[in-house]
Scaffold this active site. Structure first.
Site, PDB file in Angstrom:
ATOM      1  N   GLU A 248      29.763  35.930  23.935  1.00  0.00           N
ATOM      2  CA  GLU A 248      30.843  36.896  23.699  1.00  0.00           C
ATOM      3  C   GLU A 248      32.122  36.081  23.625  1.00  0.00           C
ATOM      4  O   GLU A 248      32.607  35.594  24.649  1.00  0.00           O
ATOM      5  CB  GLU A 248      30.845  37.909  24.850  1.00  0.00           C
ATOM      6  CG  GLU A 248      31.527  39.194  24.484  1.00  0.00           C
ATOM      7  CD  GLU A 248      32.972  39.176  24.885  1.00  0.00           C
ATOM      8  OE1 GLU A 248      33.792  38.741  24.037  1.00  0.00           O
ATOM      9  OE2 GLU A 248      33.287  39.566  26.004  1.00  0.00           O
ATOM     10  N   CYS A 282      39.761  40.026  25.045  1.00  0.00           N
ATOM     11  CA  CYS A 282      39.225  39.578  23.753  1.00  0.00           C
ATOM     12  C   CYS A 282      39.291  40.670  22.693  1.00  0.00           C
ATOM     13  O   CYS A 282      39.274  40.383  21.505  1.00  0.00           O
ATOM     14  CB  CYS A 282      37.797  39.062  23.927  1.00  0.00           C
ATOM     15  SG  CYS A 282      36.757  40.237  24.788  1.00  0.00           S
TER      16      CYS A 282
HETATM   17  P1  NAD Z   1      38.827  27.333  27.698  1.00  0.00           P
HETATM   18  O1  NAD Z   1      38.313  27.539  26.345  1.00  0.00           O
HETATM   19  O2  NAD Z   1      38.878  25.943  28.233  1.00  0.00           O
HETATM   20  O3  NAD Z   1      37.981  28.173  28.784  1.00  0.00           O
HETATM   21  C1  NAD Z   1      37.503  29.474  28.576  1.00  0.00           C
HETATM   22  C2  NAD Z   1      36.474  29.737  29.699  1.00  0.00           C
HETATM   23  O4  NAD Z   1      35.359  28.896  29.509  1.00  0.00           O
HETATM   24  C3  NAD Z   1      36.983  29.407  31.095  1.00  0.00           C
HETATM   25  O5  NAD Z   1      36.513  30.383  31.993  1.00  0.00           O
HETATM   26  C4  NAD Z   1      36.378  28.055  31.432  1.00  0.00           C
HETATM   27  O6  NAD Z   1      36.108  27.893  32.809  1.00  0.00           O
HETATM   28  C5  NAD Z   1      35.094  28.079  30.662  1.00  0.00           C
HETATM   29  N1  NAD Z   1      34.678  26.771  30.180  1.00  0.00           N
HETATM   30  C6  NAD Z   1      35.447  25.846  29.571  1.00  0.00           C
HETATM   31  N2  NAD Z   1      34.706  24.770  29.235  1.00  0.00           N
HETATM   32  C7  NAD Z   1      33.438  25.012  29.658  1.00  0.00           C
HETATM   33  C8  NAD Z   1      32.209  24.303  29.604  1.00  0.00           C
HETATM   34  N3  NAD Z   1      32.117  23.104  28.994  1.00  0.00           N
HETATM   35  N4  NAD Z   1      31.116  24.855  30.150  1.00  0.00           N
HETATM   36  C9  NAD Z   1      31.176  26.077  30.728  1.00  0.00           C
HETATM   37  N5  NAD Z   1      32.294  26.816  30.799  1.00  0.00           N
HETATM   38  C10 NAD Z   1      33.423  26.300  30.271  1.00  0.00           C
HETATM   39  O7  NAD Z   1      40.288  27.856  27.735  1.00  0.00           O
HETATM   40  P2  NAD Z   1      41.169  28.737  28.686  1.00  0.00           P
HETATM   41  O8  NAD Z   1      42.512  28.135  28.708  1.00  0.00           O
HETATM   42  O9  NAD Z   1      40.535  29.014  30.022  1.00  0.00           O
HETATM   43  O10 NAD Z   1      41.196  30.081  27.858  1.00  0.00           O
HETATM   44  C11 NAD Z   1      41.827  30.012  26.590  1.00  0.00           C
HETATM   45  C12 NAD Z   1      41.085  30.695  25.520  1.00  0.00           C
HETATM   46  O11 NAD Z   1      39.794  31.148  25.885  1.00  0.00           O
HETATM   47  C13 NAD Z   1      41.838  31.949  25.135  1.00  0.00           C
HETATM   48  O12 NAD Z   1      42.790  31.640  24.168  1.00  0.00           O
HETATM   49  C14 NAD Z   1      40.787  32.867  24.636  1.00  0.00           C
HETATM   50  O13 NAD Z   1      40.622  32.686  23.250  1.00  0.00           O
HETATM   51  C15 NAD Z   1      39.531  32.397  25.300  1.00  0.00           C
HETATM   52  N6  NAD Z   1      39.078  33.334  26.341  1.00  0.00           N
HETATM   53  C16 NAD Z   1      38.319  34.357  25.915  1.00  0.00           C
HETATM   54  C17 NAD Z   1      37.876  35.284  26.829  1.00  0.00           C
HETATM   55  C18 NAD Z   1      37.046  36.454  26.384  1.00  0.00           C
HETATM   56  O14 NAD Z   1      36.999  37.452  27.078  1.00  0.00           O
HETATM   57  N7  NAD Z   1      36.352  36.349  25.249  1.00  0.00           N
HETATM   58  C19 NAD Z   1      38.206  35.152  28.169  1.00  0.00           C
HETATM   59  C20 NAD Z   1      38.990  34.063  28.584  1.00  0.00           C
HETATM   60  C21 NAD Z   1      39.416  33.142  27.646  1.00  0.00           C
END
Ligand code: NAD
Length: 476
Positions: A248, A282
């Site tokens: 998702e 999202c």
């Molecule tokens: P990010 O992409 O680094 O992280 C998003 C999430 O993924 C975080 O919870 C993080 O802990 C997890 N994550 C990151 N790298 C991972 C890995 N290698 N393995 C497992 N989990 C991992 O960025 P961020 O700064 O935390 O969030 C920014 C972007 O993420 C936002 O701009 C948005 O687009 C997206 N986001 C989407 C949702 C959603 O509900 N779809 C929720 C939170 C963030």
């Protein structure tokens, strides 16, 4: 045991401290309010063993018993909702009212899947009398699940509900930035009598945990909510090991406001929804394509509502919008706003960080952006609305579909013909007309294109946590 200030791992039914921890920060004042444990490779190894033990017991447990445990845990969570909501607000920043609604929503996921798990029907395929073909849905095994910080309780709830209802065990890695919501879930299941090892919680360095767990033999499926970039990375690891991935991911939801819509009602409803959870959703409505004949009235109503929103610490009872969850969002949002202004867009309201401590960003709306503005292509994931006039519904649909995302999309119209055009013309997993609600426990939710794979919720959701087994039984 674990406390709000000192979040531990939960492995094999036992709370576990670790030598390494990470700080947890309150985004409303930037104070450190606690710590979260960091799992070592040995902890993760133990979680795999515990989850395998849990799966052996739980996959043989009757659906009625599974439903009973799910409903009991949900009832306990409802009884503890005020404490849970407070912990969500302190770690994530959202208003306490939004946090309360989140807890109810998380409970609904457990309650819905409790009802669905007793209906995970297989089928018998018609055949000659000497042979019988039976199709079974069996739990897939241990799930490795990863959830983000924007809904600290309901996001992990959705994945835990799917796994537990279908008879799987789960190793859940929720966000280290907002860890307490999932701790409450684990406590409720512990108190509801879920066997040890069925639900395990780990925290730590996300990439280390996913790279350790996904390739391991015990893990039979992964489930992730977060950014498209990370989702693609995890799907690649899963594919190398031939494992199904429920994804998702990001969106950049278009809202098409047709010529026949009520511009004032649509503008107020849109601004109210846009700034929910500080826009960190999202499905957040973000790219507004408004028919030129009602554009001025829509925009005036939208900005009127946006500028009336009371921004403050989530624990203050009159706050309507809290801070964004972390300083990464402030930087990302400011870069998008500055880029749009540099390219000639009009700032209608907000536009930057609010003064003082805490990650507060003003409810912001920008208008008349060029197609190449970064904000029109990159998900802002924050309190930023982008409003553009369009000449026709066809132009709006073309613009709506122009990105590689397709999660939620919205339309406002009073014409049945336009509803048909929006429904069939928009590429998205969820299209909502005259409402800005995109997902409930009972409706399947998920994306197309780079917004994800599979569906959570509805009657479809649980099937992702099962494998199809076909049995051919020669009777004579
Ligand atoms: P990010 O992409 O680094 O992280 C998003 C999430 O993924 C975080 O919870 C993080 O802990 C997890 N994550 C990151 N790298 C991972 C890995 N290698 N393995 C497992 N989990 C991992 O960025 P961020 O700064 O935390 O969030 C920014 C972007 O993420 C936002 O701009 C948005 O687009 C997206 N986001 C989407 C949702 C959603 O509900 N779809 C929720 C939170 C963030």
């Amino acid at each position: 045991m674990t406390t709000n200030n000192d979040v531990q791992l939960y492995i094999g039914g036992v709370w576990r401290k670790t030598s390494e921890t990470l700080p947890v920060i309150n985004p409303a004042n930037e104070n450190v309010i606690g710590t979260v444990a960091v799992a070592s490779p040995e902890d993760l190894e133990d979680a795999l063993t515990a989850a395998a033990d849990g799966f052996r017991i739980w996959s043989k447990t009757s659906p009625w018993k599974r439903a009973e445990v799910l409903l009991k845990a949900a009832a306990l969570l409802r009884g503890r909702s005020e404490e849970i909501a407070r912990s969500i607000t302190l770690e994530n920043g959202k208003s306490i009212n939004e946090a309360r609604l989140e807890v109810i929503r998380g409970c609904e996921f457990f309650e819905w899947d409790a009802g669905e798990c007793v209906r995970l029907y297989g089928r018998v395929i018609p055949s000659e009398s000497s042979i019988r073909y039976i199709v079974l849905h069996e739990p897939v095994g241990t799930v490795a699940a990863f959830s983000p910080w924007n809904f600290p309780m309901s996001q992990p709830a959705r994945k835990i509900a799917g796994a537990i209802a279908s008879g799987c065990s789960i190793i859940m890695k929720a966000s280290e930035e907002t860890p307490t919501g999932v701790v409450h879930i684990a406590r409720a299941f512990q108190d509801a009598g879920l066997p040890a090892g069925v639900l395990n919680l780990v925290f730590g360095h996300p990439a280390q945990i996913s790279e350790f767990l996904i390739p391991r033999e015990q893990i039979r499926m992964i489930a992730f909510t977060g950014s498209t970039a990370v989702g693609k990375h995890l799907t690649e690891i899963a594919a190398r090991h031939m494992k199904p991935a429920l994804m998702e991911l990001g969106g950049h939801a278009p809202v098409i406001v047709c010529e026949d819509a009520d511009p004032v009602a649509a503008g107020i409803a849109s601004a109210t929804r846009k700034y929910r959870n500080s826009g960190q959703v999202c499905t957040s409505p973000t790219r507004f394509f408004v028919h030129e004949s009602i554009y001025d009235r829509f925009t005036k109503a939208f900005v009127g509502k946006a500028t009336s929103i009371r921004v403050g610490a989530g624990m203050d009872s009159d706050t309507q919008m809290g801070p964004v969850a972390n300083d990464r969002r402030i930087e990302a949002l400011q870069a998008l706003v500055d880029d749009a202004k540099d390219r000639g867009a009009k700032l209608l309201c907000g536009g930057g960080r609010l003064q003082g401590r805490g990650y507060f960003f003003a409810p912001t709306a920008i208008a008349e952006l060029s197609d190449d503005a970064r904000a029109m292509r990159e998900e802002p994931f924050g309190p930023l609305a982008l409003i553009n006039p369009v000449r026709s519904i066809d132009e709006a649909i073309e613009k709506a579909n122009s990105l590689p995302f397709g999660l939620a999309a919205y339309g406002f119209t009073r014409s049945a013909a336009n509803v048909e055009r929006l429904m069939s013309g928009i590429d998205a997993g969820n299209v909502s007309i005259n409402t800005l609600e995109a997902s409930r426990a009972e409706t399947p939710f998920g994306g197309v294109k780079e917004s994800g794979l599979g569906r959570e919720g509805g009657a479809e959701g649980l099937y992702h946590y099962t494998i199809v087994k076909t049995v051919s039984h020669l009777i004579e």
